[in-house]
Design a protein around this motif. Structure first.
Motif, PDB file in Angstrom:
ATOM      1  N   MET A   1       0.502  -1.188   0.212  1.00 12.70           N
ATOM      2  CA  MET A   1      -0.464  -0.088   0.075  1.00 12.70           C
ATOM      3  C   MET A   1       1.110   0.951   0.094  1.00 12.70           C
ATOM      4  SD  MET A   1      -2.360   1.171   3.279  1.00 12.70           S
ATOM      5  CE  MET A   1      -1.362   2.447   3.521  1.00 12.70           C
ATOM      6  N   GLN A   2       0.302   2.466  -0.280  1.00 14.51           N
ATOM      7  CA  GLN A   2       1.052   3.417  -0.726  1.00 14.51           C
ATOM      8  C   GLN A   2       0.553   4.530   0.778  1.00 14.51           C
ATOM      9  OE1 GLN A   2       2.004   5.037  -4.380  1.00 14.51           O
ATOM     10  NE2 GLN A   2       3.753   4.465  -4.492  1.00 14.51           N
ATOM     11  N   SER A   3       1.299   5.161   1.339  1.00 13.80           N
ATOM     12  CA  SER A   3       0.624   6.211   2.170  1.00 13.80           C
ATOM     13  C   SER A   3      -0.402   7.175   1.378  1.00 13.80           C
ATOM     14  CB  SER A   3       2.138   6.886   2.887  1.00 13.80           C
ATOM     15  OG  SER A   3       1.814   8.309   3.737  1.00 13.80           O
ATOM     16  N   MET A   4      -0.986   7.268   2.202  1.00 15.24           N
ATOM     17  CA  MET A   4      -2.416   7.935   1.498  1.00 15.24           C
ATOM     18  C   MET A   4      -1.764  10.553   1.169  1.00 15.24           C
ATOM     19  SD  MET A   4      -3.122   7.333   4.613  1.00 15.24           S
ATOM     20  CE  MET A   4      -3.630   6.045   4.479  1.00 15.24           C
ATOM     21  N   ILE A   5      -0.778  10.671   2.390  1.00 13.20           N
ATOM     22  CA  ILE A   5      -0.317  11.638   3.120  1.00 13.20           C
ATOM     23  C   ILE A   5      -0.217  12.303   1.799  1.00 13.20           C
ATOM     24  CG2 ILE A   5       1.074  12.693   4.718  1.00 13.20           C
ATOM     25  CD1 ILE A   5       0.667  10.359   7.056  1.00 13.20           C
ATOM     26  N   PRO A   6       1.628  12.237   0.612  1.00  5.76           N
ATOM     27  CA  PRO A   6       1.712  12.612   0.017  1.00  5.76           C
ATOM     28  C   PRO A   6       0.415  13.008  -1.025  1.00  5.76           C
ATOM     29  CG  PRO A   6       3.301  10.184   0.133  1.00  5.76           C
ATOM     30  CD  PRO A   6       1.758  10.480   1.033  1.00  5.76           C
ATOM     31  N   ASP A   7      -0.588  12.205  -1.229  1.00  6.07           N
ATOM     32  CA  ASP A   7      -1.254  12.297  -2.259  1.00  6.07           C
ATOM     33  C   ASP A   7      -2.047  13.343  -1.477  1.00  6.07           C
ATOM     34  OD1 ASP A   7      -0.730   9.736  -3.343  1.00  6.07           O
ATOM     35  OD2 ASP A   7      -2.406   8.740  -2.594  1.00  6.07           O
ATOM     36  N   TYR A   8      -2.779  12.931  -0.333  1.00  8.21           N
ATOM     37  CA  TYR A   8      -3.308  14.166  -0.110  1.00  8.21           C
ATOM     38  C   TYR A   8      -2.463  14.997   0.014  1.00  8.21           C
ATOM     39  CZ  TYR A   8      -5.003  17.572   3.696  1.00  8.21           C
ATOM     40  OH  TYR A   8      -5.606  18.739   4.056  1.00  8.21           O
ATOM     41  N   LEU A   9      -1.499  15.919   0.194  1.00  2.00           N
ATOM     42  CA  LEU A   9      -0.671  17.083  -0.065  1.00  2.00           C
ATOM     43  C   LEU A   9      -0.546  17.611  -1.280  1.00  2.00           C
ATOM     44  CD1 LEU A   9       2.058  16.069   2.266  1.00  2.00           C
ATOM     45  CD2 LEU A   9       0.697  18.462   2.436  1.00  2.00           C
ATOM     46  N   ASP A  10      -0.399  16.529  -2.246  1.00  2.00           N
ATOM     47  CA  ASP A  10      -0.633  17.137  -3.700  1.00  2.00           C
ATOM     48  C   ASP A  10      -2.155  17.368  -4.129  1.00  2.00           C
ATOM     49  OD1 ASP A  10       1.791  16.542  -5.326  1.00  2.00           O
ATOM     50  OD2 ASP A  10       1.058  14.164  -5.544  1.00  2.00           O
TER      51      ASP A  10
ATOM     52  N   LEU B   1      -3.296  27.000   2.657  1.00  2.00           N
ATOM     53  CA  LEU B   1      -2.391  25.776   2.980  1.00  2.00           C
ATOM     54  C   LEU B   1      -2.700  25.100   4.139  1.00  2.00           C
ATOM     55  CD1 LEU B   1       0.473  25.945   0.473  1.00  2.00           C
ATOM     56  CD2 LEU B   1      -1.679  23.947   0.056  1.00  2.00           C
ATOM     57  N   PHE B   2      -2.206  26.068   5.366  1.00  2.00           N
ATOM     58  CA  PHE B   2      -2.503  26.041   6.605  1.00  2.00           C
ATOM     59  C   PHE B   2      -4.279  25.544   7.336  1.00  2.00           C
ATOM     60  CE2 PHE B   2       1.472  25.260   9.380  1.00  2.00           C
ATOM     61  CZ  PHE B   2       2.736  25.603   8.012  1.00  2.00           C
TER      62      PHE B   2
ATOM     63  N   VAL C   1      -4.256  18.757  -2.229  1.00  2.00           N
ATOM     64  CA  VAL C   1      -3.865  20.683  -1.422  1.00  2.00           C
ATOM     65  C   VAL C   1      -3.420  21.648  -2.123  1.00  2.00           C
ATOM     66  CG1 VAL C   1      -4.714  21.800   0.775  1.00  2.00           C
ATOM     67  CG2 VAL C   1      -5.099  18.833   0.961  1.00  2.00           C
ATOM     68  N   LEU C   2      -2.388  21.412  -2.319  1.00  2.00           N
ATOM     69  CA  LEU C   2      -1.440  22.286  -3.809  1.00  2.00           C
ATOM     70  C   LEU C   2      -2.210  22.107  -4.872  1.00  2.00           C
ATOM     71  CD1 LEU C   2       2.618  20.956  -3.415  1.00  2.00           C
ATOM     72  CD2 LEU C   2       1.001  23.338  -2.482  1.00  2.00           C
ATOM     73  N   HIS C   3      -2.821  21.228  -5.051  1.00  2.00           N
ATOM     74  CA  HIS C   3      -3.208  21.286  -6.820  1.00  2.00           C
ATOM     75  C   HIS C   3      -4.743  22.967  -6.512  1.00  2.00           C
ATOM     76  CE1 HIS C   3      -5.427  20.564  -9.584  1.00  2.00           C
ATOM     77  NE2 HIS C   3      -6.505  20.238  -9.664  1.00  2.00           N
ATOM     78  N   ASP C   4      -5.592  22.028  -5.056  1.00  2.00           N
ATOM     79  CA  ASP C   4      -6.863  23.050  -5.313  1.00  2.00           C
ATOM     80  C   ASP C   4      -6.293  25.085  -4.875  1.00  2.00           C
ATOM     81  OD1 ASP C   4      -7.854  20.838  -5.206  1.00  2.00           O
ATOM     82  OD2 ASP C   4      -8.039  20.524  -2.671  1.00  2.00           O
ATOM     83  N   VAL C   5      -5.194  25.063  -4.057  1.00  2.00           N
ATOM     84  CA  VAL C   5      -4.753  26.509  -3.605  1.00  2.00           C
ATOM     85  C   VAL C   5      -3.901  26.696  -5.267  1.00  2.00           C
ATOM     86  CG1 VAL C   5      -4.848  25.768  -1.526  1.00  2.00           C
ATOM     87  CG2 VAL C   5      -2.431  25.908  -2.707  1.00  2.00           C
ATOM     88  N   ALA C   6      -3.784  26.253  -6.028  1.00  2.00           N
ATOM     89  CA  ALA C   6      -2.794  26.182  -7.294  1.00  2.00           C
ATOM     90  C   ALA C   6      -3.629  27.703  -8.047  1.00  2.00           C
ATOM     91  CB  ALA C   6      -2.297  25.233  -7.727  1.00  2.00           C
TER      92      ALA C   6
END
Ligand code: GLN
Length: 443
Positions: free
Chosen positions: A1-10, A294-295, A12-17
């Protein structure tokens, strides 16, 4: 399984872009040419795991994010009394470069505004170091927080110094009030070098994680500053870290934080993680626009607000029963989880409300994961009072959670590794406490 945390960060970054509001800092040319679209976000756990997305290895200058760390070094080097005599801890509600000092004393209100940060810089190295060595101590200290050697960006530094009129004005005022007692220009020069240290979002997250980890760098294992210093620094970040936006930040995000004009932003969540973001466009307070967004997301998505009231902890008393051991009855109070004041109060209540009639009482810490100082003292006081009431008290403590088990003043406690050691011996035969606080070893 891959961690969901980097996906989540990706995500959220996308959402604020799409948020392209704000302006680059342009008081010096070097900051005005930053690439505005760059952005990155990093979480660093207190055991050194790093999760990131976006531009997390792009270098930029630390700027005002150096302030809490230099404050930490000053407190560690000069001591609280000396530092507090020169720099206050009151939120100013003013812009970072406001030329304001406390009426009467001339003290800068807090170490996060420039007046306070310039004074703080001069207190690193206990005020005994020549300016160059002090800068060296600051850069080495920031490096210890980051866990790798950091360097100063000479171009940014030279340019800042050419345009440092306001900071020089502040320093001259500080000199006239006797808050600084050396050449103002040399102090500003050192402060500007401190602001020009190059970092990445990854470095900043690790620096924040060192605060979140009580001053121990999670990567290197080195203690950078004392626990008490970390508490002071986090408190000041919580109240003053976001300048005149501190109140909005405290209510909406609720993470002790610090921003810098090059676009960095850090947050330290005590005992959990260090967070850093990087995005150069700034709002009118000088805080990164996307960083703030982001915060806000991190805090609300993951319940990271420090004032979020946690669900009541699992009961610390997992059982309270009488064991018939053949050697006589034992009262066994089994504890579990992390114990702080409120947990210790539950244990006290357990003993008070249901006073053991058995002559032997066992406090079993086998399943306790942590116990803080006040809880430790309360447990020992329970033992002392039970001894005075005529009980023999045992502590099952295989991991030495209570390292110095001395209840004092007529109290007595016998430490064992295993409940069976008590159960197999008749009353009064287990031996007394050794000089090391532990019982004689079994044969
Ligand atoms: N070097 C900048 C200054 O002192 C830092 C300000 C900041 O990051 N807010 O003006």
């Amino acid at each position: 399984m891959q961690s969901m945390i980097p996906d989540y960060l990706d995500q959220v970054l996308h959402d604020v872009a799409s948020n392209t509001s704000g302006e680059l800092a342009d008081y010096i040319p070097e900051l005005a040419v930053a690439e505005p679209e760059r952005s990155g976000a990093v979480f660093a756990t207190v055991d050194g795991r790093v999760y990131g997305a976006g531009d997390i290895d792009t270098e930029f200058t630390i700027q005002s994010i150096s302030k809490p760390f230099a404050y930490a070094l000053a407190l560690d080097d000069s001591g609280f009394d000396t530092v507090l005599a020169k720099v206050g801890v009151e939120p100013s509600g003013e812009a970072f470069n406001e030329i304001s000092l406390e009426r009467g004393t001339g003290r800068p209100r807090n170490p996060m505004i420039n007046a306070g940060a310039i004074t703080t810089h001069a207190l690193v190295g206990a005020g005994l170091l020549p300016p160059d060595e002090r800068v060296d101590r600051v850069v080495r200290g920031l490096s210890a927080f980051a866990g790798r050697p950091l360097t100063v960006d000479a171009a940014v530094c030279a340019s800042e110094m050419d345009n440092a009129h306001r900071n020089l004005a502040i320093a001259h005022m500080l000199r006239s009030y006797g808050i600084l007692d050396e050449d103002p220009r040399a102090v500003v020069d050192g402060y500007v070098k401190q602001c020009s240290v190059l970092v990445t979002a990854r470095d900043l997250a690790m620096m924040a994680a060192t605060l979140a980890n009580r001053g121990i760098n999670p990567l290197t294992g080195d203690r950078v500053v004392a626990d008490s210093v970390v508490r002071q620094v986090l408190s000041v970040m919580a109240t003053c870290g976001m300048y005149d936006a501190a109140g909005d930040w405290a209510t909406q995000v609720g993470i002790p934080a610090k921003s810098g004009v090059a676009g960095g932003l850090i947050g330290a969540l005590p005992g959990q993680i260090g967070i850093a973001t990087f995005s150069p466009r700034l709002d009118s307070h000088g805080n990164s626009v996307r960083g703030v967004a982001l915060f806000e997301r991190f805090s609300s998505d993951m319940g990271l607000h420090v004032m979020e009231v946690p669900a009541a902890a699992r009961a610390v008393v997992s059982s309270n029963h009488v064991r018939e051991a053949g050697t006589g009855a034992l009262r066994v109070i089994q504890l579990q989880g992390g114990i702080r004041f409120a947990g210790a109060e539950r244990i006290v209540r357990e003993v008070v409300d249901d006073t053991p009639v058995e002559s032997r009482v066992v406090l079993d810490l086998t399943r306790v994961s942590s116990i803080d100082d006040v809880a430790r003292r309360m447990l020992l006081e329970i033992a002392r009072r039970l001894t005075l009431d005529g009980s023999e008290v045992y502590l099952v403590d295989p991991e030495a959670m209570v390292p110095d088990p001395d209840p004092g003043d007529g109290g007595r406690i016998t430490v064992v590794d295993d409940l069976e050691q008590v159960a197999s011996r008749p009353h009064g035969t287990l031996g007394t406490l050794g000089s090391d606080g532990r019982p004689p070893t079994e044969t």
